[in-house]
Scaffold this motif. Structure first.
Motif, short mmCIF file in Angstrom:
data_model
loop_
_atom_site.label_atom_id
_atom_site.label_comp_id
_atom_site.label_asym_id
_atom_site.label_seq_id
_atom_site.Cartn_x
_atom_site.Cartn_y
_atom_site.Cartn_z
N GLY A 153 19.20 3.91 14.32
CA GLY A 153 18.17 4.89 13.99
C GLY A 153 16.92 4.75 14.83
N HIS A 154 16.26 5.89 15.03
CA HIS A 154 15.00 5.94 15.76
C HIS A 154 13.89 6.35 14.81
N SER A 155 12.76 5.64 14.86
CA SER A 155 11.58 5.98 14.07
C SER A 155 11.94 5.99 12.58
N GLN A 156 11.77 7.13 11.89
CA GLN A 156 12.12 7.18 10.47
C GLN A 156 13.61 6.88 10.27
N GLY A 157 14.45 7.28 11.22
CA GLY A 157 15.86 6.96 11.12
C GLY A 157 16.12 5.47 11.08
N GLY A 158 15.33 4.69 11.83
CA GLY A 158 15.46 3.24 11.81
C GLY A 158 14.99 2.65 10.48
N ILE A 159 13.95 3.25 9.89
CA ILE A 159 13.48 2.77 8.58
C ILE A 159 14.54 3.06 7.52
N VAL A 160 15.17 4.23 7.61
CA VAL A 160 16.27 4.56 6.69
C VAL A 160 17.39 3.53 6.84
N ALA A 161 17.75 3.21 8.08
CA ALA A 161 18.82 2.23 8.32
C ALA A 161 18.46 0.88 7.72
N ALA A 162 17.21 0.43 7.92
CA ALA A 162 16.78 -0.86 7.38
C ALA A 162 16.75 -0.84 5.85
N ALA A 193 6.24 12.95 4.81
CA ALA A 193 5.96 12.30 3.53
C ALA A 193 7.00 11.26 3.17
N GLN A 194 8.23 11.46 3.60
CA GLN A 194 9.31 10.53 3.23
C GLN A 194 9.10 9.14 3.82
N ASN A 195 8.36 9.05 4.91
CA ASN A 195 8.10 7.74 5.52
C ASN A 195 7.39 6.80 4.55
N ILE A 196 6.50 7.34 3.73
CA ILE A 196 5.71 6.50 2.83
C ILE A 196 6.63 5.82 1.82
N GLU A 197 7.54 6.59 1.22
CA GLU A 197 8.46 6.01 0.24
C GLU A 197 9.35 4.95 0.89
N LEU A 198 9.82 5.22 2.10
CA LEU A 198 10.71 4.29 2.78
C LEU A 198 10.05 2.95 3.07
N MET A 199 8.72 2.95 3.19
CA MET A 199 7.99 1.72 3.52
C MET A 199 7.60 0.91 2.30
N SER A 200 7.92 1.38 1.10
CA SER A 200 7.52 0.70 -0.12
C SER A 200 8.23 -0.65 -0.27
N THR A 201 7.60 -1.57 -1.03
CA THR A 201 8.25 -2.83 -1.36
C THR A 201 9.22 -2.66 -2.52
N ALA A 229 0.83 -1.21 0.00
CA ALA A 229 0.00 0.00 0.00
C ALA A 229 0.86 1.26 0.00
N ALA A 230 1.97 1.23 0.76
CA ALA A 230 2.86 2.40 0.79
C ALA A 230 3.44 2.67 -0.59
N ARG A 262 2.02 2.07 -3.45
CA ARG A 262 0.96 2.71 -4.25
C ARG A 262 0.80 4.18 -3.87
N LEU A 263 0.77 4.44 -2.57
CA LEU A 263 0.59 5.82 -2.11
C LEU A 263 1.78 6.69 -2.50
N ALA A 264 2.98 6.10 -2.51
CA ALA A 264 4.18 6.88 -2.80
C ALA A 264 4.17 7.42 -4.22
N THR A 265 3.52 6.72 -5.15
CA THR A 265 3.45 7.23 -6.52
C THR A 265 2.67 8.53 -6.59
N LEU A 266 1.80 8.76 -5.61
CA LEU A 266 1.05 10.02 -5.54
C LEU A 266 1.71 11.03 -4.61
N SER A 267 2.17 10.54 -3.45
CA SER A 267 2.70 11.46 -2.44
C SER A 267 4.05 12.05 -2.84
N ALA A 268 4.89 11.29 -3.53
CA ALA A 268 6.23 11.78 -3.87
C ALA A 268 6.17 12.99 -4.81
N PRO A 269 5.39 12.96 -5.89
CA PRO A 269 5.31 14.15 -6.74
C PRO A 269 4.73 15.37 -6.02
#
Length: 537
Positions: free
Chosen positions: A347-356, A306-314, A207-208, A210-217
């Protein structure tokens, strides 16, 4: 209503990590034996309490006994020592009850420390998630109404108990359903068939994407897509030398809370700042430690919402196009991290997602040997088996459950799950317990309580319940997991320490900014050109 001296502690449970089947079986046997003894002591306590009541009834029912008991000298009357026996039975009952409680706590600590029955617990949790997911996918209206009703009830009950209107209780009361509801919502947004959803765990990530294709632009139009990364100087030592996971978590908290303005260290650092440290080992080689705080929500920050959505994409390309991931990679290149030297990401929160995400998608460019995440939804990131992962989560923080799935339980992936509970009459109140320079290491146990390791106190915690996503709660969870003496935690800690075992040579800070057009200042021009060349405008 809660006591004026109420504070909070975290009780940790360890999942995954290095397990030894034979040892686990032996420990499980000991734990069961302790529980049986505890049950026996509890039964004995009930027996002694019943004996005390029986003697009281016998005394009151014996003819003239209550009257004659107060007469100093009564010819021909012999008095049974009811009072002494009553005190003795009551004392024995209390001792048996206390011993039973200690034995039960020992059994619980053994299970938590050695991850006994974690497979069964994980299976039960997975079944619960799949049930909620299926309900949400098939009957979203009823699932939503049920979730809102339960959340409102938790809010009302929690607020009454606390004596204050506190909306946080709407979140913590629904913690058991966070992952299941999120996976169900992800299934709906991602267009996944409910039957197919039972065979996968990455519904939220689909789902992330899909959403990122809209949220990123949209994000690019509002915030700009030109990333500028510059090295900055700190007036004070914010991120200090580290020799352990606990040290690194404290450095992460200091840098993150400085960015958010929660502490003042007179460093001159602004938001969207990460730290990169180089450690020189005895053999002359280098190791690198990258400290990545979470979302700061500033308008021109690459660590926005907004960057969290892209980071969660498959999709790996979408993940690496997230501004926060781009910033960290650019900073790592500017710092000169080579491809053949070990790197640790914390990393904490978004920082941890970036690390992963970097560990998942940049394993050919960097030797990422260990990742530590705190409060980060990273269960579905494809981190290679060569990379060790230590994840810390709090049950009711919600953010860590946004992936809609529990973390893998492998030897190289360890998860510490903490539960926040209140402790009346101990420890700090709403006054800050951080030192003048912002130090806020957890104390291990609340105040001077006996060290039974049932929980670690949260430093600088307010009296009322707050969001447990603050890093101080993850620090306390890690402290309690360490106190438990878990072999899995010890093994991960040693792996972390061995990587950065050396002398700190350098700490460098890097800031990121987003804009529509590059600025013309000479100080930032090289970084801007590199960011535009590497990541696009």
């Amino acid at each position: 209503m809660m006591s004026d001296n109420t504070t909070w502690q975290i009780e940790s449970t360890i999942l995954g990590g290095v397990q030894r089947t034979a040892e686990a079986s032996q420990i499980a046997t000991v734990a069961r034996a302790l529980e049986e003894c505890a049950d026996g002591m509890t039964s004995a306590a009930s027996g002694w309490a019943s004996a005390s009541l029986a003697m009281q009834w016998h005394r009151s029912g014996t003819f003239m006994c209550p009257t004659m008991a107060g007469v100093p000298y009564a010819p021909g009357h012999a008095s049974f020592p009811y009072r002494a026996l009553d005190e003795s039975t009551a004392r024995t009952a209390a001792q048996a009850q206390e011993l039973g409680g200690k034995l039960a706590r020992m059994a619980s600590l053994l299970r938590r420390a050695h991850s006994i029955y974690d497979d069964a617990e994980s299976s039960a949790r997975r079944s619960m998630n799949e049930s909620l997911q299926m309900m949400t996918g098939i009957m979203p209206e009823y699932a939503g109404l049920g979730g809102l009703t339960f959340a409102f009830g938790s809010f009302v009950v929690g607020s009454i108990r606390e004596g204050n209107i506190n909306p946080i209780h709407a979140i913590d009361g629904l913690s058991w359903a966070h992952e299941g509801l999120m996976s169900g919502l992800g299934m709906l947004v991602g267009g996944i068939n409910p039957i197919d959803g039972l065979r996968r765990t990455d519904e939220v990530n689909v789902a992330a994407g899909r959403l990122a294709t809209l949220s990123a632009p949209i994000k690019g139009l509002v915030q700009g897509d030109i990333l500028t990364v510059t090295e900055v100087r700190s007036n004070t030592e914010v991120v200090r030398a580290s020799s352990s996971v606990a040290d690194s978590l404290e450095n992460l908290r200091r840098l993150g809370e400085k960015r958010l303005g929660k502490i003042e260290l007179n460093s001159g650092l602004d938001y969207a700042t990460i730290a990169i440290q180089r450690y020189r080992k005895e053999d002359g080689s280098s190791a690198w430690l990258v400290t990545i705080p979470g979302t700061d929500g500033k308008f021109d920050s690459p660590f926005g919402w907004a960057q969290n959505i892209e980071l969660m994409s498959t999709n790996p390309s979408q993940r690496m196009r997230a501004d926060s991931a781009r910033m960290v990679l650019e900073a790592m290149e500017q710092a000169g991290i080579p491809s053949d030297e070990p790197v640790v990401l914390v990393g904490h929160s978004q920082g941890g997602i970036v690390a992963a995400a970097i560990a998942s998608d940049m394993s050919n460019q960097y030797d990422i040997q260990h990742v530590v995440t705190a409060g980060s939804p990273v269960a579905n990131h494809p981190i290679p088996a060569k990379t060790w992962v230590t994840s810390i989560e709090i049950e009711d923080e919600l953010v860590a459950a946004l992936d809609g799935a529990p973390n893998p339980t492998t030897e190289n992936w360890l998860t510490i799950r903490g539960k926040a509970t209140s402790i009346p009459g101990t420890g700090p109140t709403s006054e800050s317990s951080a030192s003048a320079d912002g130090q806020c290491m957890p104390s291990g146990t609340p105040s001077d309580r006996s060290r039974d390791f049932s929980g670690a106190a949260v430093r600088d915690a307010p009296q009322r319940k707050e969001i447990t996503h603050w890093l101080k709660y993850h620090q306390a969870a890690y402290q309690n997991a360490t106190d438990l003496g878990s072999p899995a935690v010890d093994t991960h800690a040693r792996h972390f320490e061995e990587i950065i075992d050396g002398e700190l040579e350098q700490t460098r800070y890097f800031q990121g900014r987003m804009s529509h057009l590059p600025t013309s200042t000479k100080a930032t021009a090289p970084a801007q050109r590199h960011a535009m060349r590497t990541f696009g405008g």
